[in-house]
Design a protein around this motif. Sequence first.
Motif, mmCIF file in Angstrom:
data_model
loop_
_atom_site.group_PDB
_atom_site.id
_atom_site.type_symbol
_atom_site.label_atom_id
_atom_site.label_comp_id
_atom_site.label_asym_id
_atom_site.label_seq_id
_atom_site.Cartn_x
_atom_site.Cartn_y
_atom_site.Cartn_z
ATOM 1 N N SER A 1 0.831 -1.212 0.000
ATOM 2 C CA SER A 1 0.000 0.000 0.000
ATOM 3 C C SER A 1 0.861 1.257 0.000
ATOM 4 C CB SER A 1 -0.913 -0.002 1.229
ATOM 5 O OG SER A 1 -1.790 -1.113 1.206
ATOM 6 N N MET A 2 1.910 1.259 0.790
ATOM 7 C CA MET A 2 2.783 2.432 0.857
ATOM 8 C C MET A 2 3.552 2.619 -0.445
ATOM 9 S SD MET A 2 4.117 2.177 4.833
ATOM 10 C CE MET A 2 4.712 3.871 4.936
ATOM 11 N N ALA A 3 3.956 1.506 -1.066
ATOM 12 C CA ALA A 3 4.662 1.609 -2.349
ATOM 13 C C ALA A 3 3.726 2.148 -3.429
ATOM 14 C CB ALA A 3 5.210 0.246 -2.756
ATOM 15 N N ASP A 4 2.475 1.677 -3.437
ATOM 16 C CA ASP A 4 1.497 2.168 -4.416
ATOM 17 C C ASP A 4 1.202 3.654 -4.222
ATOM 18 O OD1 ASP A 4 1.338 -0.336 -5.502
ATOM 19 O OD2 ASP A 4 -0.483 -0.925 -4.417
ATOM 20 N N ALA A 5 1.367 4.115 -2.966
ATOM 21 C CA ALA A 5 1.117 5.528 -2.666
ATOM 22 C C ALA A 5 2.332 6.406 -2.970
ATOM 23 C CB ALA A 5 0.716 5.680 -1.200
ATOM 24 N N GLY A 6 3.408 5.789 -3.449
ATOM 25 C CA GLY A 6 4.600 6.553 -3.808
ATOM 26 C C GLY A 6 5.598 6.717 -2.691
ATOM 27 N N ILE A 7 5.409 6.021 -1.579
ATOM 28 C CA ILE A 7 6.339 6.103 -0.452
ATOM 29 C C ILE A 7 7.516 5.174 -0.712
ATOM 30 C CG2 ILE A 7 6.602 5.722 2.040
ATOM 31 C CD1 ILE A 7 3.631 6.335 2.334
ATOM 32 N N ARG A 8 8.719 5.653 -0.475
ATOM 33 C CA ARG A 8 9.920 4.868 -0.721
ATOM 34 C C ARG A 8 9.950 3.641 0.181
ATOM 35 N NH1 ARG A 8 14.773 8.597 0.337
ATOM 36 N NH2 ARG A 8 15.927 6.795 -0.443
ATOM 37 N N THR A 9 10.527 2.575 -0.336
ATOM 38 C CA THR A 9 10.585 1.314 0.410
ATOM 39 C C THR A 9 11.347 1.474 1.718
ATOM 40 O OG1 THR A 9 10.533 0.087 -1.687
ATOM 41 C CG2 THR A 9 11.229 -1.123 0.266
ATOM 42 N N VAL A 10 12.426 2.252 1.709
ATOM 43 C CA VAL A 10 13.211 2.432 2.924
ATOM 44 C C VAL A 10 12.390 3.124 4.009
ATOM 45 C CG1 VAL A 10 14.209 4.626 2.119
ATOM 46 C CG2 VAL A 10 15.414 3.271 3.852
ATOM 47 N N ASN A 11 11.528 4.055 3.610
ATOM 48 C CA ASN A 11 10.685 4.743 4.585
ATOM 49 C C ASN A 11 9.575 3.829 5.109
ATOM 50 O OD1 ASN A 11 12.178 7.084 4.240
ATOM 51 N ND2 ASN A 11 10.855 7.861 2.617
ATOM 52 N N ALA A 12 9.038 2.993 4.227
ATOM 53 C CA ALA A 12 8.022 2.030 4.666
ATOM 54 C C ALA A 12 8.625 1.030 5.636
ATOM 55 C CB ALA A 12 7.441 1.314 3.446
ATOM 56 N N PHE A 13 9.844 0.602 5.357
ATOM 57 C CA PHE A 13 10.520 -0.345 6.256
ATOM 58 C C PHE A 13 10.777 0.296 7.618
ATOM 59 C CE2 PHE A 13 14.442 -2.132 8.033
ATOM 60 C CZ PHE A 13 14.114 -3.484 8.078
ATOM 61 N N SER A 14 11.215 1.556 7.615
ATOM 62 C CA SER A 14 11.474 2.262 8.877
ATOM 63 C C SER A 14 10.190 2.417 9.688
ATOM 64 C CB SER A 14 12.071 3.646 8.580
ATOM 65 O OG SER A 14 13.310 3.527 7.924
ATOM 66 N N TYR A 15 9.086 2.705 8.999
ATOM 67 C CA TYR A 15 7.801 2.846 9.680
ATOM 68 C C TYR A 15 7.405 1.539 10.363
ATOM 69 C CZ TYR A 15 2.714 2.833 10.145
ATOM 70 O OH TYR A 15 1.433 2.679 10.625
ATOM 71 N N LEU A 16 7.525 0.417 9.650
ATOM 72 C CA LEU A 16 7.142 -0.873 10.215
ATOM 73 C C LEU A 16 8.037 -1.271 11.383
ATOM 74 C CD1 LEU A 16 6.346 -2.911 6.955
ATOM 75 C CD2 LEU A 16 4.735 -2.195 8.717
ATOM 76 N N SER A 17 9.331 -0.986 11.276
ATOM 77 C CA SER A 17 10.253 -1.350 12.358
ATOM 78 C C SER A 17 9.986 -0.515 13.613
ATOM 79 C CB SER A 17 11.706 -1.173 11.899
ATOM 80 O OG SER A 17 11.977 0.179 11.550
ATOM 81 N N GLU A 18 9.615 0.746 13.432
ATOM 82 C CA GLU A 18 9.289 1.590 14.586
ATOM 83 C C GLU A 18 8.009 1.113 15.267
ATOM 84 O OE1 GLU A 18 9.090 5.573 13.209
ATOM 85 O OE2 GLU A 18 11.248 5.723 12.754
ATOM 86 N N GLU A 19 7.075 0.585 14.469
ATOM 87 C CA GLU A 19 5.806 0.118 15.016
ATOM 88 C C GLU A 19 5.996 -1.066 15.973
ATOM 89 O OE1 GLU A 19 2.230 0.973 14.381
ATOM 90 O OE2 GLU A 19 3.388 2.818 14.205
ATOM 91 N N VAL A 20 7.031 -1.885 15.725
ATOM 92 C CA VAL A 20 7.243 -3.084 16.553
ATOM 93 C C VAL A 20 8.411 -2.923 17.516
ATOM 94 C CG1 VAL A 20 6.212 -4.647 14.869
ATOM 95 C CG2 VAL A 20 8.654 -4.137 14.734
ATOM 96 N N GLY A 21 8.962 -1.704 17.606
ATOM 97 C CA GLY A 21 10.014 -1.451 18.581
ATOM 98 C C GLY A 21 11.411 -1.812 18.148
ATOM 99 N N GLY A 22 11.657 -1.874 16.845
ATOM 100 C CA GLY A 22 13.018 -2.131 16.374
ATOM 101 C C GLY A 22 13.074 -3.156 15.257
ATOM 102 N N VAL A 23 14.153 -3.074 14.485
ATOM 103 C CA VAL A 23 14.328 -3.975 13.336
ATOM 104 C C VAL A 23 14.369 -5.431 13.774
ATOM 105 C CG1 VAL A 23 15.893 -4.602 11.462
ATOM 106 C CG2 VAL A 23 15.537 -2.197 12.013
ATOM 107 N N GLU A 24 14.972 -5.680 14.952
ATOM 108 C CA GLU A 24 15.122 -7.055 15.407
ATOM 109 C C GLU A 24 13.785 -7.733 15.706
ATOM 110 O OE1 GLU A 24 15.423 -4.272 18.899
ATOM 111 O OE2 GLU A 24 16.250 -4.393 16.862
ATOM 112 N N ASN A 25 12.723 -6.944 15.877
ATOM 113 C CA ASN A 25 11.397 -7.502 16.167
ATOM 114 C C ASN A 25 10.506 -7.602 14.929
ATOM 115 O OD1 ASN A 25 12.057 -7.547 18.960
ATOM 116 N ND2 ASN A 25 11.472 -5.388 19.136
ATOM 117 N N LEU A 26 11.032 -7.152 13.788
ATOM 118 C CA LEU A 26 10.196 -7.063 12.592
ATOM 119 C C LEU A 26 10.034 -8.411 11.896
ATOM 120 C CD1 LEU A 26 8.559 -5.136 10.876
ATOM 121 C CD2 LEU A 26 10.648 -4.511 9.644
ATOM 122 N N GLY A 27 11.092 -9.215 11.893
ATOM 123 C CA GLY A 27 11.010 -10.533 11.269
ATOM 124 C C GLY A 27 11.537 -10.605 9.853
ATOM 125 N N PHE A 28 12.001 -9.480 9.289
ATOM 126 C CA PHE A 28 12.614 -9.493 7.965
ATOM 127 C C PHE A 28 13.526 -8.283 7.841
ATOM 128 C CE2 PHE A 28 8.598 -7.259 7.598
ATOM 129 C CZ PHE A 28 8.893 -6.139 6.834
#
Length: 252
Positions: A50-77
Motif C-alpha cells: 500500500s505504501m509503495a502504491d502511494a509513492g512512499i519509498r521502500t526504505v521509509n516504509a521499512f522504517s515505519y514498520l520497524s518503529e511500530e514493533v520497537g526495532g528492526v530485530e522484532n520485525l522478522g525481515f
Amino acid sequence: MVRFYVSEEGIWTAKNSVETHNHELAKPDDQHLLRSSRHITEENATVLKSMADAGIRTVNAFSYLSEEVGGVENLGFTKRDAYNYIQKERRAKIENGDSNSLIKLFKNRAAEDNLFAWDVQTDEKDRLVNFFWVDGLGRVDYDCFGDVIIFDTSYRLNKYNLVCAPIIGVNNHWQNIILGMAFLSDETIDSFCWLFQTFLRIMDNKHPITIFTDQDQAMARAIELVFPNTRHRLCQWHIQKKAPSKVWCFNS
C-alpha cells in the motif's frame, strides 16, 4: 552431522553422528538476520504494498514498520527482504493493456509465419510474468547451428524491470544469431526451468551440446534439471569482469 548408509533395498542405517556444533550459534539479537527466521507476514506485506502504491519509498516504509514493533530485530525481515518483495510485486504487474497487446502481436506474427512460436507463463493471479518467442528463421538456424548456445541475462527493461534473456548461437560465418528471445520477471530456478522447457518443446526436443552462461546458481540448477546431458560452461567475459573484485592479485 549425521551420515547414513542406504542399502539397495532402500533401508537407511545411521553410520556416524557428530553432536557438537562447528560454530557459535546466532545470538538472540542477531536471530532476525537468519534466513530461516525471516518472513514477511501478510499484514506487513499489505502495508508495504500500500505504501509503495502511494509513492512512499521502500526504505521509509521499512522504517515505519520497524518503529511500530520497537526495532528492526522484532520485525522478522530485513530491509533487503522488503526491497525484494516490492520489486517482485512490480515485476509481476504487467498491465492488462500491455499483456493483451503482446499476445495480439504474437498471434499476428504466428499468422504471418507458420514457424513462429511463442508461449507465456502466468502466476496464481493470472498475471503475465514470463514470455518467450522464436521466429521461423530462429528455428531453422537452431536446427543447423544449435550445437552451442549462449544464454545471457545481463540486461533489463526499464518499465517492468523484466530480465531480457536472449538465446544466442553462432552460424557458419561466425555471426551471432538469435535462436529465441524471452523476458522473465525474476531469475529463479522456476523461471529458468519454464524457459528451457518451453525452448526444448518448441525446438522439437533437440538438446544443445554446450551452453555458455554467467555464474548464476539458479541458472546452473535449471540447466542441470532440463539439460542433464548438456555441457554447461561459464562465459570467459564474465569471469574476467568479476576476477579483479574477487582475486586482488589479478589487478597486478
